[in-house]
Motif scaffolding. Structure first.
Motif, mmCIF file in Angstrom:
data_model
loop_
_atom_site.group_PDB
_atom_site.id
_atom_site.type_symbol
_atom_site.label_atom_id
_atom_site.label_comp_id
_atom_site.label_asym_id
_atom_site.label_seq_id
_atom_site.Cartn_x
_atom_site.Cartn_y
_atom_site.Cartn_z
ATOM 1 N N PRO A 259 0.819 -1.223 0.000
ATOM 2 C CA PRO A 259 0.000 0.000 0.000
ATOM 3 C C PRO A 259 0.850 1.269 0.000
ATOM 4 O O PRO A 259 0.349 2.352 -0.295
ATOM 5 C CB PRO A 259 -0.801 -0.106 1.305
ATOM 6 N N LEU A 260 2.158 1.134 0.287
ATOM 7 C CA LEU A 260 2.999 2.334 0.334
ATOM 8 C C LEU A 260 3.091 3.005 -1.037
ATOM 9 O O LEU A 260 3.264 4.222 -1.131
ATOM 10 C CB LEU A 260 4.399 1.987 0.847
ATOM 11 N N PHE A 261 2.969 2.221 -2.100
ATOM 12 C CA PHE A 261 2.981 2.797 -3.457
ATOM 13 C C PHE A 261 1.834 3.809 -3.584
ATOM 14 O O PHE A 261 2.029 4.962 -3.959
ATOM 15 C CB PHE A 261 2.844 1.664 -4.483
ATOM 16 N N SER A 262 0.626 3.357 -3.217
ATOM 17 C CA SER A 262 -0.552 4.232 -3.379
ATOM 18 C C SER A 262 -0.514 5.379 -2.361
ATOM 19 O O SER A 262 -0.987 6.485 -2.661
ATOM 20 C CB SER A 262 -1.836 3.423 -3.176
ATOM 21 N N ARG A 263 0.047 5.118 -1.179
ATOM 22 C CA ARG A 263 0.126 6.207 -0.189
ATOM 23 C C ARG A 263 1.029 7.322 -0.718
ATOM 24 O O ARG A 263 0.745 8.507 -0.524
ATOM 25 C CB ARG A 263 0.646 5.669 1.152
ATOM 26 N N CYS A 264 2.125 6.947 -1.377
ATOM 27 C CA CYS A 264 3.007 7.972 -1.960
ATOM 28 C C CYS A 264 2.259 8.759 -3.042
ATOM 29 O O CYS A 264 2.312 9.994 -3.078
ATOM 30 C CB CYS A 264 4.251 7.324 -2.566
ATOM 31 N N LEU A 265 1.547 8.034 -3.899
ATOM 32 C CA LEU A 265 0.775 8.703 -4.955
ATOM 33 C C LEU A 265 -0.233 9.678 -4.345
ATOM 34 O O LEU A 265 -0.449 10.791 -4.845
ATOM 35 C CB LEU A 265 0.011 7.650 -5.757
ATOM 36 N N LYS B 163 8.800 -8.152 6.046
ATOM 37 C CA LYS B 163 7.599 -8.349 5.212
ATOM 38 C C LYS B 163 7.197 -7.031 4.515
ATOM 39 O O LYS B 163 6.828 -7.027 3.337
ATOM 40 C CB LYS B 163 6.469 -8.852 6.120
ATOM 41 N N GLU B 164 7.288 -5.943 5.260
ATOM 42 C CA GLU B 164 6.802 -4.674 4.689
ATOM 43 C C GLU B 164 7.830 -3.973 3.807
ATOM 44 O O GLU B 164 7.449 -3.189 2.932
ATOM 45 C CB GLU B 164 6.355 -3.741 5.816
ATOM 46 N N THR B 165 9.116 -4.252 4.058
ATOM 47 C CA THR B 165 10.122 -3.532 3.263
ATOM 48 C C THR B 165 10.538 -4.289 1.996
ATOM 49 O O THR B 165 11.000 -3.667 1.042
ATOM 50 C CB THR B 165 11.394 -3.215 4.086
ATOM 51 N N GLN B 166 10.345 -5.607 2.000
ATOM 52 C CA GLN B 166 10.745 -6.401 0.830
ATOM 53 C C GLN B 166 10.099 -5.878 -0.469
ATOM 54 O O GLN B 166 10.797 -5.611 -1.453
ATOM 55 C CB GLN B 166 10.402 -7.876 1.070
ATOM 56 N N PRO B 167 8.763 -5.689 -0.504
ATOM 57 C CA PRO B 167 8.174 -5.180 -1.754
ATOM 58 C C PRO B 167 8.639 -3.777 -2.107
ATOM 59 O O PRO B 167 8.703 -3.420 -3.297
ATOM 60 C CB PRO B 167 6.661 -5.188 -1.487
ATOM 61 N N VAL B 168 8.984 -2.997 -1.090
ATOM 62 C CA VAL B 168 9.460 -1.630 -1.380
ATOM 63 C C VAL B 168 10.787 -1.708 -2.132
ATOM 64 O O VAL B 168 11.026 -0.948 -3.077
ATOM 65 C CB VAL B 168 9.602 -0.822 -0.070
ATOM 66 N N LYS B 169 11.623 -2.674 -1.723
ATOM 67 C CA LYS B 169 12.896 -2.847 -2.446
ATOM 68 C C LYS B 169 12.621 -3.143 -3.913
ATOM 69 O O LYS B 169 13.287 -2.620 -4.795
ATOM 70 C CB LYS B 169 13.670 -4.044 -1.853
ATOM 71 N N GLN B 170 11.623 -3.993 -4.154
ATOM 72 C CA GLN B 170 11.308 -4.332 -5.555
ATOM 73 C C GLN B 170 10.843 -3.095 -6.324
ATOM 74 O O GLN B 170 11.126 -2.936 -7.502
ATOM 75 C CB GLN B 170 10.243 -5.423 -5.613
ATOM 76 N N LEU B 171 10.140 -2.225 -5.639
ATOM 77 C CA LEU B 171 9.645 -1.015 -6.323
ATOM 78 C C LEU B 171 10.751 -0.042 -6.686
ATOM 79 O O LEU B 171 10.647 0.666 -7.681
ATOM 80 C CB LEU B 171 8.639 -0.267 -5.433
ATOM 81 N N ILE B 172 11.811 -0.008 -5.837
ATOM 82 C CA ILE B 172 12.783 1.079 -6.047
ATOM 83 C C ILE B 172 14.174 0.642 -6.511
ATOM 84 O O ILE B 172 14.931 1.480 -6.977
ATOM 85 C CB ILE B 172 12.928 1.973 -4.782
ATOM 86 N N PHE C 185 10.400 9.260 -7.831
ATOM 87 C CA PHE C 185 9.052 9.762 -7.568
ATOM 88 C C PHE C 185 8.592 9.338 -6.166
ATOM 89 O O PHE C 185 8.112 10.168 -5.381
ATOM 90 C CB PHE C 185 8.078 9.252 -8.628
ATOM 91 N N LEU C 186 8.761 8.051 -5.841
ATOM 92 C CA LEU C 186 8.261 7.561 -4.546
ATOM 93 C C LEU C 186 9.015 8.227 -3.403
ATOM 94 O O LEU C 186 8.422 8.611 -2.384
ATOM 95 C CB LEU C 186 8.374 6.032 -4.469
ATOM 96 N N ILE C 187 10.321 8.379 -3.575
ATOM 97 C CA ILE C 187 11.114 9.005 -2.507
ATOM 98 C C ILE C 187 10.697 10.472 -2.346
ATOM 99 O O ILE C 187 10.517 10.966 -1.230
ATOM 100 C CB ILE C 187 12.627 8.834 -2.773
ATOM 101 N N SER C 188 10.488 11.155 -3.453
ATOM 102 C CA SER C 188 10.073 12.563 -3.371
ATOM 103 C C SER C 188 8.700 12.716 -2.719
ATOM 104 O O SER C 188 8.389 13.771 -2.164
ATOM 105 C CB SER C 188 10.030 13.205 -4.759
ATOM 106 N N CYS C 189 7.886 11.676 -2.819
ATOM 107 C CA CYS C 189 6.540 11.755 -2.220
ATOM 108 C C CYS C 189 6.533 11.276 -0.765
ATOM 109 O O CYS C 189 5.451 11.108 -0.183
ATOM 110 C CB CYS C 189 5.553 10.922 -3.026
ATOM 111 N N GLY C 190 7.699 11.018 -0.201
ATOM 112 C CA GLY C 190 7.743 10.726 1.240
ATOM 113 C C GLY C 190 7.820 9.250 1.598
ATOM 114 O O GLY C 190 7.475 8.873 2.720
ATOM 115 N N LEU C 191 8.316 8.427 0.667
ATOM 116 C CA LEU C 191 8.417 6.989 0.960
ATOM 117 C C LEU C 191 9.175 6.728 2.272
ATOM 118 O O LEU C 191 8.757 5.902 3.090
ATOM 119 C CB LEU C 191 9.121 6.278 -0.216
ATOM 120 N N GLU C 192 10.279 7.471 2.470
ATOM 121 C CA GLU C 192 11.085 7.219 3.669
ATOM 122 C C GLU C 192 10.298 7.479 4.940
ATOM 123 O O GLU C 192 10.419 6.751 5.922
ATOM 124 C CB GLU C 192 12.340 8.091 3.651
ATOM 125 N N SER C 193 9.467 8.513 4.917
ATOM 126 C CA SER C 193 8.701 8.801 6.146
ATOM 127 C C SER C 193 7.665 7.709 6.397
ATOM 128 O O SER C 193 7.407 7.337 7.540
ATOM 129 C CB SER C 193 8.068 10.189 6.098
#
Ligand SMILES: C[S@@+](CC[C@H](N)C(=O)[O-])C[C@H]1O[C@@H](n2cnc3c(N)ncnc32)[C@H](O)[C@@H]1O
Length: 398
Positions: A78-84, A355-364, A332-340
């Motif tokens: 869901p972090l992808f959509s939260r950044c968007l 579990k939560e960070t593995q898919p984020v690695k795939q995204l970035i 884009f994701l980092i600029s939209c606050g992914l780290e926060s």
């Protein structure tokens, strides 16, 4: 969709699957025959993906996720959509209420839910969240997801076939352009460019070449040759997405004020027409196996092509939109606050953290989805610089 699954042989469909696609095979063969023995690939792709009741996106088949054929970013985390949602919120605030969102090609409805949940948490809900979806099966799927996850917001969600007139707000599309029917073509050094059609011979679908089926395609091929022909090998095969240009032109005409944000995999034009891509960019997905044979497993596999972002930016510009941002998914994701968002995950809970960070690695990660996936933004009458492009905005690469 994740594109770098390890190569493996294409799985064979079961007997039930083969039986289920017979009506589609019959339809395609009938259309080939009534079209003089060959069908433009764009029409073949349209029929195999979207024929009512029998096309890939209109069947009962599971498409998304582990048990389907591929997985997209909103389904991974869901972090992808939260950044968007952060980018959406910035523009909704500038529009100061009285504005809507429309998402094209909403798949399973996951991104719509996660964006609305995030906007609700920020007190920034739009008046309406329209969904423009061409698959009636997926519309039902989206309704089920939304009823389950955000029943209190369902009244704001409206399914439409087209962009509403005089729309004010945000237009979203994740992996929609890659799913639009493309013409398949061959560029020749003797300038007699050809279109590749689908024909049926000895119980097999096959490729056959011929004159381009429409004038616009012919002109486009001549233009590509003029710009890139010197660097391309003879008989260079590629795709031309005329449908995407028409689609963005229609949206531009109906957008009164706001932002269009599109995420997809592909390249700027000078990267797209590289000699090493001499077999084109068609990509099919069947049970998480990615391959290039669009004439097999019809109705059972997805067919996509990479996006030529320069072509869509030119069509947008010609229709009066401002091309405001172009970057890759990571920036884009980092600029939209992914780290926060990541910092909210409890680092002491190792299992949850992984579990939560593995898919984020795939995204970035650049060799996963981070660099191949791009984000492009078009605006009309929006004044502020968009936050999603604050770290990196490479408009000059288009
Ligand atoms: C690869 S799926 C992506 C789904 C979703 N956006 C996601 O990221 O999971 C492509 C989606 O685009 C839809 N689609 C393709 N062409 C479309 C068009 N012209 N208008 C609206 N939806 C379209 C398909 O039906 C499907 O929902």
């Amino acid at each position: 969709m994740r594109l770098n699954n390890p190569p493996r042989p294409l799985p064979l469909p079961s007997k039930e699957e083969l039986d289920s696609i017979q009506p589609l095979v019959n339809l395609v063969c009938h259309d080939i025959e009534s079209n003089g023995g060959k069908l433009p690939f764009s029409e073949f792709m349209e029929k195999t993906l979207y024929s009512p009741g029998i096309g890939y996106y209109n069947s009962d088949k599971q498409i998304f996720g582990d048990k389907g054929d591929f997985i997209t970013a909103p389904e991974m985390t869901p972090l992808f959509s939260r950044c968007l949602a952060r980018q959406v919120q910035q523009v909704l605030t500038e529009l100061d209420g009285n504005s809507d969102i429309i998402e094209f090609g909403a798949g399973a409805g996951t991104m719509a839910c996660d964006i609305l949940i995030e906007l609700e948490s920020q007190n920034s809900l739009p008046q309406h969240y329209y969904i423009g979806e061409i698959s009636s099966t997926l519309k039902e799927r989206q309704k089920t997801t939304i009823k389950q996850r955000i029943p209190h917001l369902i009244d704001r969600i409206i399914w439409v076939n087209d962009m509403p007139e005089e729309f004010r707000g945000i237009v979203l599309g994740n992996e929609v352009i890659d799913a639009m029917p493309v013409h398949r073509v061959r560029i020749n050094q003797n300038k007699q460019h050809e279109e590749l059609f689908v024909t049926y011979r000895d119980s097999q679908l096959e490729w056959v070449s011929g004159e381009p089926s429409c004038k616009l395609l012919k002109t486009t091929l001549d233009e590509i040759f003029t710009k890139y022909g010197d660097n391309l090998p003879d008989h260079y095969e590629t795709e031309v997405n005329l449908a995407a240009n028409k689609w963005i032109t229609d949206i531009a005409q109906k957008l009164d004020k706001g932002l269009i944000l599109l995420i997809d995999y592909g390249f700027s034009e000078n990267e797209f027409f590289r000699p090493e891509r001499q077999e084109g960019t068609l990509m099919c997905h069947y049970r998480h196996c990615a391959h290039g044979d669009a004439l097999t497993h019809i109705g059972l596999q997805d067919i996509t092509s990479h996006v030529n972002f320069t072509a869509i930016a030119e069509a947008a510009h010609e229709s009066g939109l401002t091309v405001s941002g172009f970057t890759n998914q990571t920036y884009f994701l980092i600029s939209c606050g992914l780290e926060s968002f990541l910092s909210e995950i409890d680092i002491n809970d190792t299992k949850l953290f992984i579990k939560e960070t593995q898919p984020v690695k795939q995204l970035i990660l650049p060799d996963e989805m981070g660099d191949l996936f791009k984000v492009i933004a078009f605006t009309k009458s929006i004044n502020q610089p968009l936050i999603g492009f604050s770290a990196n905005n490479v408009l000059d690469r288009l």
